[in-house]
Design a protein around this motif. Structure first.
Motif, PDB file in Angstrom:
ATOM      1  N   TYR A 391       0.791  -1.156  -0.051  1.00  0.00           N
ATOM      2  CA  TYR A 391      -0.033   0.054   0.134  1.00  0.00           C
ATOM      3  C   TYR A 391       0.993   1.310  -0.064  1.00  0.00           C
ATOM      4  CZ  TYR A 391       0.986   0.866   5.037  1.00  0.00           C
ATOM      5  OH  TYR A 391       1.646   1.496   6.118  1.00  0.00           O
ATOM      6  N   VAL A 392       0.312   2.561  -0.249  1.00  0.00           N
ATOM      7  CA  VAL A 392       1.065   3.511  -0.269  1.00  0.00           C
ATOM      8  C   VAL A 392      -0.105   4.556   0.227  1.00  0.00           C
ATOM      9  CG1 VAL A 392       2.423   3.478  -2.497  1.00  0.00           C
ATOM     10  CG2 VAL A 392       0.010   4.237  -2.620  1.00  0.00           C
ATOM     11  N   SER A 393       0.370   5.653   0.777  1.00  0.00           N
ATOM     12  CA  SER A 393      -0.469   6.641   1.511  1.00  0.00           C
ATOM     13  C   SER A 393      -0.734   7.905   0.904  1.00  0.00           C
ATOM     14  CB  SER A 393      -0.006   6.979   2.915  1.00  0.00           C
ATOM     15  OG  SER A 393       0.275   6.000   3.816  1.00  0.00           O
ATOM     16  N   ILE A 394      -1.835   8.458   0.598  1.00  0.00           N
ATOM     17  CA  ILE A 394      -2.081   9.803   0.228  1.00  0.00           C
ATOM     18  C   ILE A 394      -2.737  10.734   1.110  1.00  0.00           C
ATOM     19  CG2 ILE A 394      -3.557  10.942  -1.685  1.00  0.00           C
ATOM     20  CD1 ILE A 394      -1.285   9.272  -2.950  1.00  0.00           C
ATOM     21  N   VAL A 395      -2.463  12.005   1.180  1.00  0.00           N
ATOM     22  CA  VAL A 395      -3.150  12.804   2.150  1.00  0.00           C
ATOM     23  C   VAL A 395      -4.042  13.679   1.565  1.00  0.00           C
ATOM     24  CG1 VAL A 395      -2.671  14.932   3.725  1.00  0.00           C
ATOM     25  CG2 VAL A 395      -0.892  12.969   3.483  1.00  0.00           C
ATOM     26  N   VAL A 396      -5.320  13.713   2.168  1.00  0.00           N
ATOM     27  CA  VAL A 396      -6.432  14.459   1.490  1.00  0.00           C
ATOM     28  C   VAL A 396      -6.492  15.875   2.550  1.00  0.00           C
ATOM     29  CG1 VAL A 396      -8.755  14.739   1.539  1.00  0.00           C
ATOM     30  CG2 VAL A 396      -7.671  12.334   1.107  1.00  0.00           C
ATOM     31  N   ALA A 397      -5.993  16.811   2.006  1.00  0.00           N
ATOM     32  CA  ALA A 397      -5.712  17.998   2.580  1.00  0.00           C
ATOM     33  C   ALA A 397      -6.957  18.971   2.367  1.00  0.00           C
ATOM     34  CB  ALA A 397      -4.419  18.615   2.127  1.00  0.00           C
ATOM     35  N   THR A 398      -7.699  19.147   3.538  1.00  0.00           N
ATOM     36  CA  THR A 398      -8.742  20.068   3.282  1.00  0.00           C
ATOM     37  C   THR A 398      -9.302  21.089   4.434  1.00  0.00           C
ATOM     38  OG1 THR A 398     -11.121  19.924   2.455  1.00  0.00           O
ATOM     39  CG2 THR A 398     -10.305  18.222   3.901  1.00  0.00           C
ATOM     40  N   ILE A 399     -10.320  21.279   4.634  1.00  0.00           N
ATOM     41  CA  ILE A 399     -10.883  22.169   5.810  1.00  0.00           C
ATOM     42  C   ILE A 399     -12.281  21.301   6.330  1.00  0.00           C
ATOM     43  CG2 ILE A 399     -11.894  24.287   6.676  1.00  0.00           C
ATOM     44  CD1 ILE A 399     -10.647  25.443   3.824  1.00  0.00           C
ATOM     45  N   LEU A 400     -11.992  21.129   7.546  1.00  0.00           N
ATOM     46  CA  LEU A 400     -12.989  20.234   8.478  1.00  0.00           C
ATOM     47  C   LEU A 400     -13.394  21.103   9.581  1.00  0.00           C
ATOM     48  CD1 LEU A 400     -11.496  16.740   7.810  1.00  0.00           C
ATOM     49  CD2 LEU A 400     -13.655  17.444   7.035  1.00  0.00           C
ATOM     50  N   THR A 401     -12.888  22.045   9.967  1.00  0.00           N
ATOM     51  CA  THR A 401     -13.432  22.687  11.308  1.00  0.00           C
ATOM     52  C   THR A 401     -13.646  24.341  10.595  1.00  0.00           C
ATOM     53  OG1 THR A 401     -10.874  23.210  11.574  1.00  0.00           O
ATOM     54  CG2 THR A 401     -11.869  21.523  12.893  1.00  0.00           C
ATOM     55  N   VAL A 430      -4.371   1.685  -1.083  1.00  0.00           N
ATOM     56  CA  VAL A 430      -3.987   3.256  -0.867  1.00  0.00           C
ATOM     57  C   VAL A 430      -4.638   3.193   0.397  1.00  0.00           C
ATOM     58  CG1 VAL A 430      -6.050   4.064  -2.140  1.00  0.00           C
ATOM     59  CG2 VAL A 430      -4.111   5.576  -1.655  1.00  0.00           C
ATOM     60  N   ARG A 431      -4.023   3.917   1.394  1.00  0.00           N
ATOM     61  CA  ARG A 431      -4.595   4.435   2.785  1.00  0.00           C
ATOM     62  C   ARG A 431      -4.834   5.929   2.366  1.00  0.00           C
ATOM     63  NH1 ARG A 431      -1.133   4.931   8.379  1.00  0.00           N
ATOM     64  NH2 ARG A 431       0.291   5.676   6.753  1.00  0.00           N
ATOM     65  N   LEU A 432      -5.790   6.540   3.154  1.00  0.00           N
ATOM     66  CA  LEU A 432      -5.988   7.959   3.047  1.00  0.00           C
ATOM     67  C   LEU A 432      -5.679   8.535   4.381  1.00  0.00           C
ATOM     68  CD1 LEU A 432      -9.252   8.484   0.969  1.00  0.00           C
ATOM     69  CD2 LEU A 432      -6.817   8.469   0.142  1.00  0.00           C
ATOM     70  N   LEU A 433      -4.495   9.463   4.536  1.00  0.00           N
ATOM     71  CA  LEU A 433      -4.693  10.350   5.785  1.00  0.00           C
ATOM     72  C   LEU A 433      -5.244  11.693   5.512  1.00  0.00           C
ATOM     73  CD1 LEU A 433      -0.772  10.019   6.242  1.00  0.00           C
ATOM     74  CD2 LEU A 433      -2.721   8.631   7.009  1.00  0.00           C
ATOM     75  N   ILE A 434      -6.001  12.089   6.708  1.00  0.00           N
ATOM     76  CA  ILE A 434      -6.820  13.149   6.586  1.00  0.00           C
ATOM     77  C   ILE A 434      -5.943  14.366   7.192  1.00  0.00           C
ATOM     78  CG2 ILE A 434      -8.846  14.370   7.465  1.00  0.00           C
ATOM     79  CD1 ILE A 434     -10.261  11.509   7.183  1.00  0.00           C
ATOM     80  N   ALA A 435      -5.630  15.589   6.468  1.00  0.00           N
ATOM     81  CA  ALA A 435      -5.033  17.017   6.900  1.00  0.00           C
ATOM     82  C   ALA A 435      -6.171  17.952   7.133  1.00  0.00           C
ATOM     83  CB  ALA A 435      -3.948  17.119   6.030  1.00  0.00           C
TER      84      ALA A 435
END
Length: 788
Positions: A391-401, A430-435
């Motif tokens: 697997y590889v990791s992808i960061v989902v970078a967004t606004i959640l607050t 794929v693993r998703l990290l949340i930013a």
């Protein structure tokens, strides 16, 4: 001994940089004489950690110049520095000098008790009749401060004795503080009797420069006296209430004849054994406490501060928003969420290493709120890790607050559907990290990007999908680009991102394309000759979106004119001015209002539109930022029918183009993911109907995952050999000769990272407040089927 130059630190708003430069010129003589050296954030070199550089120079500064103005008090950048400056000021490590630039309310600042520098007649600099004379007066004030600090004599270091409570009753000891690094030449300032300080009931007084050494038994006596209130072996005699303290029990220098509290001058050997037992007992207690402290740091600190060992962490911003990256150990999207309690508890269990316990809670959270993609992403991540597959990791970078959290919710939905679809079709998982960088300060994206860079090697991060806003993308792309980590944005459109960063790509056209399309629509379809333009000149998206419309519109037809330009500030701090700006704009009788900004600010404008009379029927034209269904209040919704805006994705555009048979599976997968029971819902968006942000987020994520798979195959299906440079090369190969079919249309990149032949739509709200497509301006919805 020559003195080292004092370091002056400028704290100022970017809008006041000209005044800072003018003041700095007037300090040149002090710099030339070697009395000062100055520093400001403009000296940060490309590639340096901006936040760390500022922190380091604040900590080494001797004098901090606060250039106070209305821009200063409104600046998030300045307010972030205030906490450290206030602490240094309270600790006496720095001299803070406020300089009043204009009239503003700084009563809430922590330095209102300090006398500010200003003009000779005590007017703020900008309001002075003679600005040059005012700046000279400020420079003279700074010179006095510098000379005052440099005039302190330099003596050998002094030792300090400390007496707790009443002098002579609770024991004395010697401490040797390190030299204050903020004093000139690193030498402490000698004290006088008036220098005695009392803080927290502890009085500190100067002692001998070279204190006499204590015998071991004296040191033990000091230790036990601090614990037993002056008792060591047996209780020391207490002075008579009426007697004056003797020389032996007053605070002051120790001499060979000084009687130490708790120590008998005679017969101390008879009690040595009991003292040794006391010391051993105390040492054992301290040892046990240290063990417990280490365990607390290891087990509980990650839960409290949201930190783990892999640079995946979350911190609290000055505005209270939670900022950082989560692999499951933190729940960002909890405001007004039914599943917030289960998500929060699941995060705690995951952070503590109980992934199975977290899984149960994530499943329960999904049952409570099936439209919430955050727990679904973490559940899919756990499945990937448990499978043992590459697997590889992808960061989902967004606004959640904050007030733009609805944007991040849409982004996570699109990213999750892409993750599930990709993992079901490929050997590589794929693993998703949340930013989350929050809604308050868009510069937080830079800090998050730097964190991504640090975490990338261990977390197998090969790319970032984000950010939704242009300003955030600009703040992040430099850090990511310097580390050669690809960034694929779903909705960032500023022209400043075009061709400047080889690791940046986006799936929507730049503002220049949108400006031309809007200018054509306003002129040819709406036949508007008079336009009122709303713009924030300090926001990257708002500025470029306005400029790219202004030129083409003025050139598109004879008599076209911008009758008024209303400058506002994006975000909460500027929303209070929008009603008055609207009233002023309407007084110029425009045919159309062109609003260059986001739905959260447009909501205020719509809420203040008159229901009758002047301006009640005026159309408001804008861009993709208007397509935020969760961003409008009930009062604003009464005027939604007056909006016309561009978009790059719309769930019914395939039917409108008579291409229903070719509609991508994303739309059906979306409904299955977020409304698996098929129950009727009040609003289909977020459950069965994907909006523009969800669709574009899906396309951006799937594009990045496709590039990762190409790089993985080129590396011989070895994740360790798959690099971010290979991913970037795979993205560059997605061009007009090898396009991808996205849910929003063709995806192909030009050499500058911008999409080629992307469909541009004009949308509006009908009388039932439902979005409808008015027309497709240009682009290729289906590969090989293009219009415009």
């Amino acid at each position: 001994m020559a003195k080292n130059p004092l370091e002056l630190f400028y704290c100022y708003a970017p809008e006041d940089s000209d005044l800072r430069d003018q003041l700095d010129k007037r300090l040149e003589s002090l710099r030339r004489d070697g009395k000062i050296k100055t520093w400001y954030d403009g000296e940060i070199s490309p590639g340096d950690n901006r936040k760390q550089q500022i922190k380091e120079h604040l900590s080494t500064a001797n004098i901090i110049l606060l250039l106070i103005s209305a821009d200063f008090t409104a600046s998030n950048y300045c307010s972030q520095q205030m906490e450290q400056i206030s602490r240094l000021h309270k600790e006496g490590k720095v001299r803070v000098v406020p300089i009043l630039l204009d009239s503003c309310d700084w009563s809430h600042a922590p330095f209102t008790d300090l006398e500010p520098l200003s003009s000779i007649d005590r007017r703020p600099i900008k309001e002075s009749r003679n600005r040059n004379a005012a700046l000279e007066n400020v420079a003279r004030g700074i010179r006095k401060v510098v000379e005052g600090l440099n005039s302190r004599p330099i003596d050998p270091p002094v030792a300090w004795s400390i007496s707790a409570g009443n002098s002579g009753e609770n024991g004395e000891g010697l401490i040797f503080p390190p030299p204050n690094k903020n004093l000139p030449d690193q030498s402490p300032v000698p004290s006088t009797p008036s220098d005695n300080v009392e803080e927290n009931n502890v009085k500190i007084v100067p002692s001998l420069p070279n204190p006499l050494p204590l015998e071991p038994v004296q040191i033990r006596a000091l230790a036990t006296s601090a614990v037993s209130n002056g008792k060591s072996g047996e209780e020391a005699p207490k002075p008579s209430p009426t007697a004056r303290p003797s020389a032996t029990n007053q605070s002051g220098p120790l001499t060979p004849n000084t009687q130490l509290p708790g120590r008998r001058q005679q017969g101390h050997q008879s009690s040595g054994r009991s003292r040794r037992k006391g010391v051993i007992a105390i040492s054992l207690i301290i040892f046990i406490l240290l063990i417990l402290l280490v365990l607390c740091f290891k087990i509980f600190l990650p839960l409290i501060l949201h930190i783990n060992d892999n640079d995946i962490r979350v911190w609290t911003a000055p505005d209270g928003e939670s900022i950082g990256i989560s692999s499951g150990q933190f729940a960002f999207d909890v405001a007004k969420r039914q599943d917030k309690d289960d998500k929060t508890e699941a995060a705690k269990k995951f952070a503590a290493g109980d992934s199975n316990g977290a899984e149960v809670l994530w499943q329960r959270a999904n049952q409570e709120d099936p439209s919430d993609a955050e727990p679904l992403i973490y559940l899919e991540n756990k499945r990937v890790l448990d499978s043992g597959a590459n697997y590889v990791s992808i960061v989902v970078a967004t606004i959640l607050t904050g007030n733009n959290a609805h944007v991040g919710r849409d982004d996570l939905q699109g990213a999750y559907v892409a993750q599930k679809e990709f993992n079901s079709d490929h050997a590589l998982q794929v693993r998703l990290l949340i930013a989350n960088s929050g809604s308050g300060d868009e510069s937080m994206a830079r800090d998050v990007a730097e964190q991504i860079v640090k975490a990338a090697p261990q977390e197998k991060i090969l790319g970032v999908m984000g950010w939704p806003f242009s300003e955030s993308s600009l703040n992040a792309v430099k850090a990511l680009g310097s580390a050669q980590i690809p960034l694929v944005s779903q909705t960032a459109s500023t022209d400043k991102l075009t061709g400047r960063f080889p690791y940046f790509f986006r799936v929507i056209p730049p503002d220049s394309d949108q400006g031309n399309a809007n200018a054509s629509y306003v002129t040819q379809t709406l036949h508007a000759k008079r336009v009122a333009l709303f713009v924030d000149p300090n926001n990257a998206y708002s500025k470029s979106f306005a400029e790219d419309f202004r030129g083409p519109y003025l050139n598109a037809g004879d008599g076209n004119s911008i009758v008024v330009t209303e400058q506002y500030t994006v975000g909460l701090q500027g929303q209070g001015d929008l009603p008055s700006l609207l009233q002023d704009a309407l007084m110029h009788n425009p045919d159309v209002i062109y609003f260059s900004g986001y739905a959260s600010d447009l909501n205020i404008l719509l809420s203040d539109l008159p229901s009758t009379g002047l301006g009640s029927q005026i159309l408001i034209v804008g861009g993709e930022g208007f397509y935020e269904l969760g961003g409008y209040t009930l009062r604003a919704r009464a005027h939604l029918a007056q909006l016309r805006f561009l978009s790059y994705a719309y769930p019914d555009e395939w039917e409108a183009a008579n291409l229903t048979d070719y509609k991508p599976p994303f739309f059906q997968e979306y409904s299955q993911a977020f409304n698996p029971s098929g129950k009727p819902v009040e609003s289909p968006y977020g459950f069965t109907r994907a909006d523009s942000d969800s669709t574009l987020s899906y396309d951006a994520t799937m594009t990045l995952l496709t590039a990762n798979n190409t790089a993985y195959n080129n590396a011989g299906m070895d994740t360790k050999a798959t690099t971010t440079q290979m991913v970037q090369q795979a993205l560059q190969q997605i061009d007009d000769r090898h396009p991808l079919q996205g849910a929003s249309g063709q995806i192909a990149f030009g050499p500058n990272g911008n999409p080629i032949n992307k469909p541009i739509l004009v949308l509006h709200f009908n009388q039932h407040q439902q979005i409808q497509e008015e027309r497709q301006m240009e682009g290729c919805l289906l590969i090989g089927h293009c219009s415009g």
